[in-house]
Design a protein around this motif. Sequence first.
Motif, PDB file in Angstrom:
ATOM      1  N   ALA A 137      44.798  41.494  30.183  1.00 39.68           N
ATOM      2  CA  ALA A 137      45.901  41.171  31.098  1.00 39.68           C
ATOM      3  C   ALA A 137      46.177  39.673  31.162  1.00 39.68           C
ATOM      4  CB  ALA A 137      45.606  41.734  32.492  1.00 39.68           C
ATOM      5  N   ASP A 161      37.089  33.308  41.865  1.00 38.17           N
ATOM      6  CA  ASP A 161      38.136  34.152  41.293  1.00 38.17           C
ATOM      7  C   ASP A 161      38.064  35.491  42.020  1.00 38.17           C
ATOM      8  OD1 ASP A 161      36.065  35.619  40.067  1.00 38.17           O
ATOM      9  OD2 ASP A 161      36.216  34.518  38.191  1.00 38.17           O
ATOM     10  N   VAL A 162      38.940  36.404  41.681  1.00 37.42           N
ATOM     11  CA  VAL A 162      38.988  37.645  42.470  1.00 37.42           C
ATOM     12  C   VAL A 162      37.698  38.442  42.326  1.00 37.42           C
ATOM     13  CG1 VAL A 162      40.108  39.911  42.592  1.00 37.42           C
ATOM     14  CG2 VAL A 162      41.471  37.826  42.697  1.00 37.42           C
ATOM     15  N   MET A 163      37.191  38.581  41.096  1.00 38.97           N
ATOM     16  CA  MET A 163      36.010  39.431  40.944  1.00 38.97           C
ATOM     17  C   MET A 163      34.767  38.802  41.577  1.00 38.97           C
ATOM     18  SD  MET A 163      37.128  42.219  39.966  1.00 38.97           S
ATOM     19  CE  MET A 163      35.521  42.993  40.118  1.00 38.97           C
ATOM     20  N   TYR A 179      40.263  49.429  36.774  1.00 39.22           N
ATOM     21  CA  TYR A 179      39.907  48.160  36.108  1.00 39.22           C
ATOM     22  C   TYR A 179      38.399  48.129  35.804  1.00 39.22           C
ATOM     23  CZ  TYR A 179      39.496  43.026  35.742  1.00 39.22           C
ATOM     24  OH  TYR A 179      39.238  41.745  35.334  1.00 39.22           O
ATOM     25  N   PHE A 214      35.318  46.606  37.792  1.00 34.70           N
ATOM     26  CA  PHE A 214      34.878  47.144  39.088  1.00 34.70           C
ATOM     27  C   PHE A 214      33.483  47.763  38.944  1.00 34.70           C
ATOM     28  CE2 PHE A 214      38.917  48.006  41.879  1.00 34.70           C
ATOM     29  CZ  PHE A 214      39.319  46.702  41.707  1.00 34.70           C
ATOM     30  N   CYS A 247      42.137  49.232  44.571  1.00 37.63           N
ATOM     31  CA  CYS A 247      42.914  48.423  43.629  1.00 37.63           C
ATOM     32  C   CYS A 247      44.386  48.574  44.025  1.00 37.63           C
ATOM     33  CB  CYS A 247      42.664  48.919  42.206  1.00 37.63           C
ATOM     34  SG  CYS A 247      43.180  47.739  40.959  1.00 37.63           S
ATOM     35  N   ASN A 293      45.435  49.087  38.814  1.00 32.71           N
ATOM     36  CA  ASN A 293      45.274  48.845  37.381  1.00 32.71           C
ATOM     37  C   ASN A 293      44.325  49.936  36.889  1.00 32.71           C
ATOM     38  OD1 ASN A 293      44.368  47.960  34.896  1.00 32.71           O
ATOM     39  ND2 ASN A 293      43.643  45.965  35.594  1.00 32.71           N
ATOM     40  N   ASP A 347      41.562  44.775  46.414  1.00 37.44           N
ATOM     41  CA  ASP A 347      41.872  43.809  45.344  1.00 37.44           C
ATOM     42  C   ASP A 347      43.392  43.789  45.174  1.00 37.44           C
ATOM     43  OD1 ASP A 347      42.551  42.728  42.847  1.00 37.44           O
ATOM     44  OD2 ASP A 347      40.699  43.404  41.896  1.00 37.44           O
ATOM     45  N   ILE A 405      45.294  41.437  43.468  1.00 39.64           N
ATOM     46  CA  ILE A 405      45.662  40.421  42.469  1.00 39.64           C
ATOM     47  C   ILE A 405      47.019  40.723  41.836  1.00 39.64           C
ATOM     48  CG2 ILE A 405      44.521  41.480  40.461  1.00 39.64           C
ATOM     49  CD1 ILE A 405      43.485  38.663  39.746  1.00 39.64           C
ATOM     50  N   HIS A 406      47.408  42.005  41.760  1.00 41.97           N
ATOM     51  CA  HIS A 406      48.691  42.351  41.131  1.00 41.97           C
ATOM     52  C   HIS A 406      49.843  42.404  42.148  1.00 41.97           C
ATOM     53  CE1 HIS A 406      47.195  43.302  37.065  1.00 41.97           C
ATOM     54  NE2 HIS A 406      46.105  43.749  37.673  1.00 41.97           N
ATOM     55  N   SER A 446      46.752  34.474  39.975  1.00 41.05           N
ATOM     56  CA  SER A 446      46.311  34.518  38.584  1.00 41.05           C
ATOM     57  C   SER A 446      47.096  35.478  37.691  1.00 41.05           C
ATOM     58  CB  SER A 446      44.821  34.860  38.596  1.00 41.05           C
ATOM     59  OG  SER A 446      44.419  35.414  37.410  1.00 41.05           O
ATOM     60  N   LYS A 447      47.306  36.721  38.130  1.00 39.98           N
ATOM     61  CA  LYS A 447      48.006  37.679  37.256  1.00 39.98           C
ATOM     62  C   LYS A 447      49.490  37.360  37.175  1.00 39.98           C
ATOM     63  CE  LYS A 447      44.853  38.892  35.910  1.00 39.98           C
ATOM     64  NZ  LYS A 447      44.327  38.822  34.575  1.00 39.98           N
ATOM     65  N   LYS A 470      40.871  28.886  37.475  1.00 40.98           N
ATOM     66  CA  LYS A 470      40.313  29.810  38.451  1.00 40.98           C
ATOM     67  C   LYS A 470      40.388  29.314  39.889  1.00 40.98           C
ATOM     68  CE  LYS A 470      37.285  32.505  35.539  1.00 40.98           C
ATOM     69  NZ  LYS A 470      37.688  33.846  35.926  1.00 40.98           N
TER      70      LYS A 470
HETATM   71  C1  LIG Z   1      42.635  44.554  39.387  1.00 43.13           C
HETATM   72  C2  LIG Z   1      42.100  43.267  38.848  1.00 43.13           C
HETATM   73  N1  LIG Z   1      41.214  42.565  39.566  1.00 43.13           N
HETATM   74  C3  LIG Z   1      40.699  41.401  39.131  1.00 43.13           C
HETATM   75  C4  LIG Z   1      41.077  40.887  37.903  1.00 43.13           C
HETATM   76  C5  LIG Z   1      40.444  39.620  37.425  1.00 43.13           C
HETATM   77  O1  LIG Z   1      40.701  38.589  38.296  1.00 43.13           O
HETATM   78  P1  LIG Z   1      39.879  37.245  38.258  1.00 43.13           P
HETATM   79  O2  LIG Z   1      40.018  36.676  36.884  1.00 43.13           O
HETATM   80  O3  LIG Z   1      40.505  36.404  39.326  1.00 43.13           O
HETATM   81  O4  LIG Z   1      38.479  37.620  38.580  1.00 43.13           O
HETATM   82  C6  LIG Z   1      42.008  41.569  37.126  1.00 43.13           C
HETATM   83  C7  LIG Z   1      42.403  41.044  35.817  1.00 43.13           C
HETATM   84  O5  LIG Z   1      43.132  41.639  35.078  1.00 43.13           O
HETATM   85  C8  LIG Z   1      42.541  42.783  37.614  1.00 43.13           C
HETATM   86  O6  LIG Z   1      43.434  43.492  36.909  1.00 43.13           O
END
Ligand SMILES: Cc1ncc(COP(=O)(O)O)c(C=O)c1O
Length: 414
Positions: A46, A104-106, A130, A133, A179, A183, A211, A213-214, A243-244, A252
């Motif tokens: 992505a 970052d998100v994860m 995703y 996870f 999510c 995703n 989450d 992020i999208h 980020s996305k 980050k």
């Molecule tokens: C649902 C989801 N969460 C987290 C991430 C990754 O985010 P980050 O790089 O901020 O950890 C992605 C990346 O594609 C994603 O699709």
Amino acid sequence: MAGPAPSADGSAARNPLTALTLDELRQRSSVKWRMHPPDVLPLWVAEQDVPLAAPVADALRRAIDLGDTGYSHGTAYAEALGEFADERWGWHDFRVDHTTVVPDVMMGVVEVLRLVTDPGDAVVVCSPVYPPFYAFAGHAGRRVIEAPLGPDLRMDRAALDEAFRRARAGGSRPAFLLCNPHNPTGVVHRRDELEAVAGLARRHGVRVVSDEIHAPLVLPGARFTPYLTVSGAEDAFALTSASKAWNLAGLKAALAVAGPEAAADLRRMPEEVSHGPSHLGVLAHTAAFRAGGPWLDLLLDGLDANRTLLETLLAKHLPAVTHRRPEGTYLAWLDCTRLGVATEQPAGEPGVASDLAGPAKMFLDDARVALSSGHVFGTGGAGFVRLNFATPPAILTEAVIRMGRAVDLSQSPS
Ligand SMILES: Cc1ncc(COP(=O)(O)O)c(C=O)c1O
């Protein structure tokens, strides 16, 4: 001939997805463009094939020119997200003092899971989902319980109820990693669906970590609902980032946001976690949320057009492959089960994003198109591939033509 009219942010008002050529994209050194040899069209991880939004590039250039590359300070990122969330999603009670920056998100997900669950506790996910996870919950010493999506690829209430019951058995402190949007399916959860989640989570004593992020990538026809604006979600957390939507994975910085009843938990987040994001990342994400709206709107128009183009191309070149029109994200979840490619899963856990099997392996070997293999997204993923359509229309077209040709060749009598 007059060029494209300048937009409010000063950039040329054009589709960011048509700005770069294949030769230019091949000069990139990120994983999307370097994982495979140059004859492969990469539509997997992505990342988007777009130039940086002008306000983001300007913010970074200014910092470089000033040598402003020290440590980050202040709450500008959260303020920018709050204004964006208010304007775009009607999130009027966003509280900057209920946020913290995370790398970052994860990593933010992991740190929040550490706050609301204990080692060995369950983390529920709606598979297929995703892949990280699974991996990140596992690294954090939590176990994953799946609540598979329904046949319509939306969250299945009965499956969630059952998974929450199992997760809670034994008196542990479980969580649900939502999510939102989803995703790989591109489903944008409706408010009533999220209210049902909140009701079930409360009933079973499950903490929700959403989450998001999208979230900025919701396409015409759907509307994003921030989970923390749903009634019953006051004890939940959301993780978000620019980020996305603005393609800033290499810069980050993300935000963890606590609902009012989770603010005390957030205060237990170790201070060191906020040292993770880089100052340049924070500047870039702040500029994206603060001034990247016009660019985002052009991108969303381009993604909407690509979504329709993909439908047309699939109908013409790959009629046996079906999918549900994504409502958000730039990901299409393609059902390839009717192609008859063997889909047995390689041994091991879901979650290794670069693993290939079944149709994704066939498309890489025979069409030289790299897609994400469905089996790594967990139960329900085998026989599917995920296609990233945040790419110039010419690349998307060439990729689907190649995929169609590979299928025709594999099925023609030898
Ligand atoms: C649902 C989801 N969460 C987290 C991430 C990754 O985010 P980050 O790089 O901020 O950890 C992605 C990346 O594609 C994603 O699709």
